[in-house]
Design an enzyme around this catalytic site. Structure first.
Site, PDB file in Angstrom:
ATOM      1  N   ARG A  85     -19.212-130.377 -43.452  1.00 30.76           N
ATOM      2  CA  ARG A  85     -19.752-131.747 -43.321  1.00 30.76           C
ATOM      3  C   ARG A  85     -21.207-131.679 -42.876  1.00 30.76           C
ATOM      4  NH1 ARG A  85     -22.328-133.643 -39.771  1.00 30.76           N
ATOM      5  NH2 ARG A  85     -20.782-133.234 -38.165  1.00 30.76           N
ATOM      6  N   PHE A 124     -33.428-129.641 -43.311  1.00 36.83           N
ATOM      7  CA  PHE A 124     -34.275-130.573 -42.573  1.00 36.83           C
ATOM      8  C   PHE A 124     -34.823-129.880 -41.331  1.00 36.83           C
ATOM      9  CE2 PHE A 124     -34.627-134.196 -39.541  1.00 36.83           C
ATOM     10  CZ  PHE A 124     -35.328-135.114 -40.311  1.00 36.83           C
ATOM     11  N   THR A 127     -36.586-130.054 -35.413  1.00 34.50           N
ATOM     12  CA  THR A 127     -36.499-129.518 -34.050  1.00 34.50           C
ATOM     13  C   THR A 127     -37.287-128.221 -33.890  1.00 34.50           C
ATOM     14  OG1 THR A 127     -34.282-130.467 -33.906  1.00 34.50           O
ATOM     15  CG2 THR A 127     -34.847-128.814 -32.252  1.00 34.50           C
ATOM     16  N   SER A 133     -35.273-133.950 -28.574  1.00 36.64           N
ATOM     17  CA  SER A 133     -35.273-135.416 -28.463  1.00 36.64           C
ATOM     18  C   SER A 133     -36.699-135.954 -28.485  1.00 36.64           C
ATOM     19  CB  SER A 133     -34.618-135.848 -27.141  1.00 36.64           C
ATOM     20  OG  SER A 133     -33.381-135.216 -26.954  1.00 36.64           O
ATOM     21  N   TRP A 157     -32.771-124.251 -34.500  1.00 34.34           N
ATOM     22  CA  TRP A 157     -31.516-124.998 -34.666  1.00 34.34           C
ATOM     23  C   TRP A 157     -31.494-125.735 -36.006  1.00 34.34           C
ATOM     24  CZ3 TRP A 157     -27.438-123.770 -32.094  1.00 34.34           C
ATOM     25  CH2 TRP A 157     -27.592-123.225 -30.812  1.00 34.34           C
ATOM     26  N   ILE A 158     -31.943-125.069 -37.058  1.00 35.06           N
ATOM     27  CA  ILE A 158     -31.976-125.712 -38.363  1.00 35.06           C
ATOM     28  C   ILE A 158     -30.744-125.310 -39.168  1.00 35.06           C
ATOM     29  CG2 ILE A 158     -33.333-126.080 -40.467  1.00 35.06           C
ATOM     30  CD1 ILE A 158     -34.579-127.105 -37.731  1.00 35.06           C
ATOM     31  N   GLU A 364     -28.762-134.907 -33.986  1.00 31.03           N
ATOM     32  CA  GLU A 364     -29.092-136.225 -34.572  1.00 31.03           C
ATOM     33  C   GLU A 364     -29.075-137.333 -33.505  1.00 31.03           C
ATOM     34  OE1 GLU A 364     -28.515-137.089 -38.453  1.00 31.03           O
ATOM     35  OE2 GLU A 364     -27.845-135.106 -39.086  1.00 31.03           O
TER      36      GLU A 364
HETATM   37  C1  LIG Z   1     -25.363-126.935 -34.496  1.00 32.82           C
HETATM   38  C2  LIG Z   1     -26.685-127.638 -34.486  1.00 32.82           C
HETATM   39  C3  LIG Z   1     -27.309-127.925 -35.703  1.00 32.82           C
HETATM   40  C4  LIG Z   1     -28.567-128.548 -35.705  1.00 32.82           C
HETATM   41  N1  LIG Z   1     -29.193-128.783 -36.928  1.00 32.82           N
HETATM   42  C5  LIG Z   1     -30.457-129.283 -36.927  1.00 32.82           C
HETATM   43  C6  LIG Z   1     -31.159-129.431 -38.177  1.00 32.82           C
HETATM   44  O1  LIG Z   1     -30.627-129.161 -39.260  1.00 32.82           O
HETATM   45  N2  LIG Z   1     -32.444-129.872 -38.143  1.00 32.82           N
HETATM   46  C7  LIG Z   1     -33.076-130.187 -36.973  1.00 32.82           C
HETATM   47  O2  LIG Z   1     -34.257-130.568 -37.022  1.00 32.82           O
HETATM   48  N3  LIG Z   1     -32.436-130.057 -35.759  1.00 32.82           N
HETATM   49  C8  LIG Z   1     -31.140-129.617 -35.722  1.00 32.82           C
HETATM   50  N4  LIG Z   1     -30.483-129.452 -34.510  1.00 32.82           N
HETATM   51  C9  LIG Z   1     -31.193-129.731 -33.275  1.00 32.82           C
HETATM   52  C10 LIG Z   1     -30.784-131.032 -32.597  1.00 32.82           C
HETATM   53  O3  LIG Z   1     -31.181-132.143 -33.366  1.00 32.82           O
HETATM   54  C11 LIG Z   1     -31.402-131.058 -31.187  1.00 32.82           C
HETATM   55  O4  LIG Z   1     -30.736-130.058 -30.442  1.00 32.82           O
HETATM   56  C12 LIG Z   1     -31.270-132.403 -30.503  1.00 32.82           C
HETATM   57  O5  LIG Z   1     -32.171-133.314 -31.072  1.00 32.82           O
HETATM   58  C13 LIG Z   1     -31.527-132.341 -28.992  1.00 32.82           C
HETATM   59  O6  LIG Z   1     -32.704-131.678 -28.718  1.00 32.82           O
HETATM   60  P1  LIG Z   1     -32.731-130.470 -27.646  1.00 32.82           P
HETATM   61  O7  LIG Z   1     -31.601-129.550 -27.960  1.00 32.82           O
HETATM   62  O8  LIG Z   1     -34.110-129.925 -27.622  1.00 32.82           O
HETATM   63  O9  LIG Z   1     -32.402-131.151 -26.256  1.00 32.82           O
HETATM   64  P2  LIG Z   1     -33.457-131.887 -25.308  1.00 32.82           P
HETATM   65  O10 LIG Z   1     -34.184-132.935 -26.047  1.00 32.82           O
HETATM   66  O11 LIG Z   1     -34.261-130.867 -24.588  1.00 32.82           O
HETATM   67  O12 LIG Z   1     -32.474-132.580 -24.253  1.00 32.82           O
HETATM   68  C14 LIG Z   1     -31.846-131.856 -23.204  1.00 32.82           C
HETATM   69  C15 LIG Z   1     -30.977-132.838 -22.399  1.00 32.82           C
HETATM   70  O13 LIG Z   1     -31.795-133.855 -21.826  1.00 32.82           O
HETATM   71  C16 LIG Z   1     -31.344-135.129 -22.252  1.00 32.82           C
HETATM   72  N5  LIG Z   1     -32.493-136.012 -22.443  1.00 32.82           N
HETATM   73  C17 LIG Z   1     -33.607-135.770 -23.196  1.00 32.82           C
HETATM   74  N6  LIG Z   1     -34.439-136.809 -23.145  1.00 32.82           N
HETATM   75  C18 LIG Z   1     -33.840-137.749 -22.360  1.00 32.82           C
HETATM   76  C19 LIG Z   1     -34.180-139.057 -21.933  1.00 32.82           C
HETATM   77  N7  LIG Z   1     -35.318-139.664 -22.315  1.00 32.82           N
HETATM   78  N8  LIG Z   1     -33.338-139.705 -21.095  1.00 32.82           N
HETATM   79  C20 LIG Z   1     -32.163-139.134 -20.722  1.00 32.82           C
HETATM   80  N9  LIG Z   1     -31.774-137.917 -21.103  1.00 32.82           N
HETATM   81  C21 LIG Z   1     -32.591-137.227 -21.908  1.00 32.82           C
HETATM   82  C22 LIG Z   1     -30.610-134.879 -23.561  1.00 32.82           C
HETATM   83  O14 LIG Z   1     -29.730-135.939 -23.866  1.00 32.82           O
HETATM   84  C23 LIG Z   1     -29.939-133.571 -23.263  1.00 32.82           C
HETATM   85  O15 LIG Z   1     -28.779-133.802 -22.539  1.00 32.82           O
HETATM   86  C24 LIG Z   1     -29.199-128.893 -34.480  1.00 32.82           C
HETATM   87  C25 LIG Z   1     -28.543-128.635 -33.262  1.00 32.82           C
HETATM   88  C26 LIG Z   1     -27.302-128.022 -33.260  1.00 32.82           C
HETATM   89  C27 LIG Z   1     -26.635-127.751 -31.923  1.00 32.82           C
END
Ligand SMILES: Cc1cc2nc3c(=O)[nH]c(=O)nc-3n(C[C@H](O)[C@H](O)[C@H](O)COP(=O)(O)OP(=O)(O)OC[C@H]3O[C@@H](n4cnc5c(N)ncnc54)[C@H](O)[C@@H]3O)c2cc1C
Length: 396
Positions: A85, A124, A127, A133, A157-158, A364
């Site tokens: 998926r 895509f 990250t 985020s 994490w792509i 996402e």
């Molecule tokens: C299996 C997997 C596949 C993925 N595939 C893709 C992909 O194909 N393409 C892609 O681009 N990315 C992909 N990702 C990345 C994913 O989109 C990011 O991990 C996600 O956006 C969160 O970013 P981060 O891990 O840097 O966490 P961070 O942004 O560093 O966040 C860390 C923690 O802080 C919290 N936090 C952050 N900001 C705030 C706020 N303002 N207020 C409160 N809490 C906050 C978050 O909720 C989280 O709990 C994938 C991730 C995984 C695990």
């Protein structure tokens, strides 16, 4: 008015994907997951069924179905495993649909048609190690030099990092403009200076392929800029409206899988002289799963209906994604609980469900990001404008 009836085509579609999952994924997934093996052949087989371009119009090589048909495909696929998926989410939801909405005719002919038919795979790349985020913290840059943009940076994490042919990559063309200085590019794996590396040691989605992308002086032709310079942030957010929908739909499939396994186990495991399904505390977990499934579906299909009508649906999609993924994660946790110690081993699939159901709560848009979005909508701090680029093109 919302229509809760599925068409005959959608009923047949669900059966087709269910049968496919039962034959092509279920018998092997335990082994693939244990080995950390991503079977790319599944994507070719999905392409043969026309499922790699569900929502893409037929004139671009797709199946020309509506959004709720895409939801059905995602539900049934995730019943098999989150890895497949996820592949459809990034290939169709995040990449192909974005090309459909933002691409020039030349870009659609060159990239979208081959993706919609499944001959080429799209991914895509948003990250980065220091930007999840907080998208505006990304460090990748694309500098215009004559007919090219020279791309430098790293993504992490792509999904499909080692398997995709085309990547939508986001980089700064003007860092001073913050969000308005990010641009989107179509990058081909074969471009010089591109490389990828899978991430080992993941908690879940082990039968999927996730990892890093590296861009070292990659010369991207200027024709591969998607939209205009500075449109990248808008494009990424519009892409996520589609991607999140597929994730939410998939989460319903995860709950279905939990229910299937638990109902079977409840009838077969006995304690204190009766099936465990007859204990009320076990029934409570089953009831919560069913409620989660039905509520999630309503949210998903409502978002799908809005998408079908071409109405901006960021708010409704975010709510569906947040709730469905939380329900699925809870369902998987309860599914392990219902299986007792056996649920803690890979003799049963529920431990895989628990591991797999965690990533969708993170990717996402994390649970926290969606919580904030919903609060901001209610409080009036966030308002969406209609965007013409977001209209579903298959109706136009
Ligand atoms: C299996 C997997 C596949 C993925 N595939 C893709 C992909 O194909 N393409 C892609 O681009 N990315 C992909 N990702 C990345 C994913 O989109 C990011 O991990 C996600 O956006 C969160 O970013 P981060 O891990 O840097 O966490 P961070 O942004 O560093 O966040 C860390 C923690 O802080 C919290 N936090 C952050 N900001 C705030 C706020 N303002 N207020 C409160 N809490 C906050 C978050 O909720 C989280 O709990 C994938 C991730 C995984 C695990």
């Amino acid at each position: 008015m919302m229509n809760f009836d599925f068409s005959d085509e959608q009923i047949l579609l669900r059966k087709t994907v269910k049968d496919f999952v039962d034959c092509e994924i279920m018998p092997f997934i335990g082994e693939w997951d244990a080995k950390g093996y991503f079977d790319k052949n599944i994507l070719s087989k999905l392409a043969d069924l026309g499922l790699m371009g569900v929502c893409i119009p037929e004139n671009y090589g797709g199946s020309g179905m509506d959004y709720n048909s895409l939801a059905i495909v995602c539900e049934e696929l995730e019943r098999g495993d989150t890895a497949f998926r996820t592949a459809v989410s990034v290939h169709t939801g995040l990449n192909s649909m974005t090309l459909l909405q933002w691409g020039t005719e030349e870009q659609k002919q060159k990239y979208l048609v081959s993706q919609a038919t499944g001959k080429k795979i799209g991914a895509f790349g948003l990250t980065e190690p220091g930007a999840g985020s907080d998208v505006a913290s990304l460090q990748s840059t694309a500098k215009r030099e004559g007919d090219y943009y020279v791309l430098n940076g790293q993504k992490t994490w792509i999904s499909l990092c080692d398997n995709a042919d085309h990547f939508l990559v986001f980089a700064y063309t003007d860092k001073n403009k913050r969000h308005n200085g990010i641009s989107a590019f179509i990058v081909e794996r074969t471009m010089e200076g591109f490389s990828s590396k899978a991430t080992k040691g993941k908690l879940g989605i082990r039968a999927g392929n996730t990892g890093e992308l590296f861009f070292d002086q990659v010369k991207v032709p200027k024709q591969n800029l998607l939209g205009n310079e500075g449109d990248g942030f808008k494009i990424a957010m519009a892409a996520l409206d589609n991607g999140r929908f597929t994730v939410a739909a998939g989460a319903c499939g995860q709950i279905m899988a939990c229910l299937e396994s638990c109902v079977d186990y409840c009838h077969n495991r006995k304690t204190f002289g009766k099936e465990i399904g007859k204990h009320q505390l076990v029934q409570q977990m089953i009831a919560k799963m069913e409620a989660g499934l039905q509520m999630s579906r309503l949210l998903v299909y409502r978002a799908g209906e809005l998408k079908n009508k071409g109405v901006r649906n960021t708010r409704e999609t975010s709510l569906a994604k947040w709730q469905a993924c939380d329900f699925a994660n809870q369902a998987a946790d309860d599914a392990v609980q219902i299986h007792g110690a056996y649920g803690y081993s890979n003799e049963y699939p529920v431990e895989r469900y628990l591991r797999n159901s965690k990533a969708p709560v993170i990717y996402e848009g994390t649970r926290e990001i969606h919580t904030i979005m919903q609060a901001e909508y209610v409080l009036g701090y966030r308002k969406d404008k209609p965007l013409s680029q977001m209209l579903p093109a298959w109706r136009g």
